[in-house]
Design an enzyme around this catalytic site. Structure first.
Site, short mmCIF file in Angstrom:
data_model
loop_
_atom_site.label_atom_id
_atom_site.label_comp_id
_atom_site.label_asym_id
_atom_site.label_seq_id
_atom_site.Cartn_x
_atom_site.Cartn_y
_atom_site.Cartn_z
N VAL A 3 -55.32 -40.13 4.99
CA VAL A 3 -54.64 -40.98 5.99
C VAL A 3 -55.46 -42.25 6.27
CG1 VAL A 3 -53.48 -39.01 7.06
CG2 VAL A 3 -55.74 -39.69 7.89
N HIS A 38 -49.45 -37.63 4.11
CA HIS A 38 -49.80 -37.18 5.46
C HIS A 38 -49.85 -38.31 6.46
CE1 HIS A 38 -51.84 -33.38 3.53
NE2 HIS A 38 -50.53 -33.38 3.44
N ASN A 65 -63.65 -33.26 -9.61
CA ASN A 65 -64.17 -32.66 -8.37
C ASN A 65 -65.58 -32.13 -8.70
OD1 ASN A 65 -64.65 -31.00 -6.06
ND2 ASN A 65 -62.43 -30.81 -5.80
N PRO A 66 -66.57 -32.36 -7.82
CA PRO A 66 -67.89 -31.79 -8.12
C PRO A 66 -67.92 -30.27 -8.00
CG PRO A 66 -67.94 -33.04 -6.05
CD PRO A 66 -66.60 -33.22 -6.64
N ALA A 67 -66.92 -29.73 -7.33
CA ALA A 67 -66.90 -28.26 -7.10
C ALA A 67 -65.65 -27.65 -7.72
CB ALA A 67 -66.93 -27.98 -5.61
#
Ligand code: APR
Length: 251
Positions: A110, A126, A220-222
């Site tokens: 947002v 959103h 994504n790092p994870a």
């Protein structure tokens, strides 16, 4: 390729696919703004908001119960976002859009940073934290008139004003989510970037893309619940992975 702090490997099969692609959809989450110093939702909140859980603040119930607390939280976030700048990840997506005939950027964020970076075809699922509307009659307002220390109220109906964002339990803007679903179904390549892939209906978009036969890429790092279902995982921060991808494919 070492661009910043990490070595980013871009699979040749992916870069070849991107050079000839027509329709690309990108879904972003809070992680793409992390390198603009905006905390993601599921990281611990910082400062005085450390003890609050966003999912207990971003709800109509929380606003009904304590509108001042909710407004204070959003004013804190608006200040954070006003001070933030688009990062190299946002800028790489602007460059990607210039090379792709049909490019759709769907964001859960947002913060408005994709538009500020220069992205054109953006669907904000959103809402936008800088916009305000009436909690009662829904009318959008430009400025929040009112005396300092008082909560802003709607000039039409006198109801309390609220940030024009989607809270937990609320419907998403129909045009945005329908447009996102249609684009996901028709995508040839779908990127899921900086999102934990947990919150519906956004988390279903990559699944629609898979059903439509798209190549799906996660940045994504994870690891996330989506990681095992995608063809390519680029494990690293968006602010480094995306510029490396754009450089390899289009420069
Ligand atoms: N680059 C890419 N991804 C990153 C980075 C980075 N530099 N830093 C963190 N991440 C990843 C995290 O590993 C995590 O998977 O970003 C993701 C952020 O996840 P969330 O905090 O859950 O944010 P998001 O997925 O956008 O949440 C979805 O939930 O709280 C609601 O409405 C809110 O839009 C939000 C939605």
């Amino acid at each position: 390729m070492i661009l910043g702090m990490i070595k980013v490997e871009i699979p040749e099969q992916l870069s070849d696919a991107l050079r000839n692609v027509r329709r690309v959809v990108v879904l972003t989450g809070a992680g793409v703004s992390a390198e603009s110093n905006i905390p993601t939702f599921r990281e611990a909140q910082t400062g005085l908001w450390e003890k609050y859980d966003p999912t207990e603040l971003a709800t109509p119930q929380a606003f009904n119960c304590n509108p001042r607390l909710v407004w204070d939280w959003y004013r804190w976030r608006r200040e954070l976002i006003s001070a933030a700048k688009p990062n190299p990840g946002h800028l790489a997506l602007v460059e990607m859009e210039a090379h792709i005939p049909e490019f759709t950027l769907v964001t859960q964020n947002v913060d408005g940073l994709h538009r500020r970076a220069g992205s054109k075809n953006v669907l904000e699922l959103h809402g936008n934290i800088m916009l305000t509307k009436c909690f009662d009659c829904g009318r959008g307002v430009e400025i929040e008139a009112g005396n300092p220390g008082e909560l802003p109220r709607c000039r039409d109906c006198g109801g309390l004003l609220r940030p024009d964002v989607v809270w937990f339990g609320e419907n998403l803007p129909a045009a945005a989510i329908e447009g996102a679903m249609q684009a996901a179904r028709q995508a040839e390549v779908f990127f899921s970037i900086g999102t934990s892939a947990l919150v519906q209906p956004a988390a279903s978009l990559p699944l629609y893309a898979i059903q439509g036969g798209a190549t799906v890429v996660e940045v994504n790092p994870a690891e996330t619940p989506l990681s095992a279902q995608v063809q390519f995982v680029l494990r690293g921060p968006a602010g480094e992975v995306l510029p490396a991808l754009v450089k390899v494919v289009w420069e």
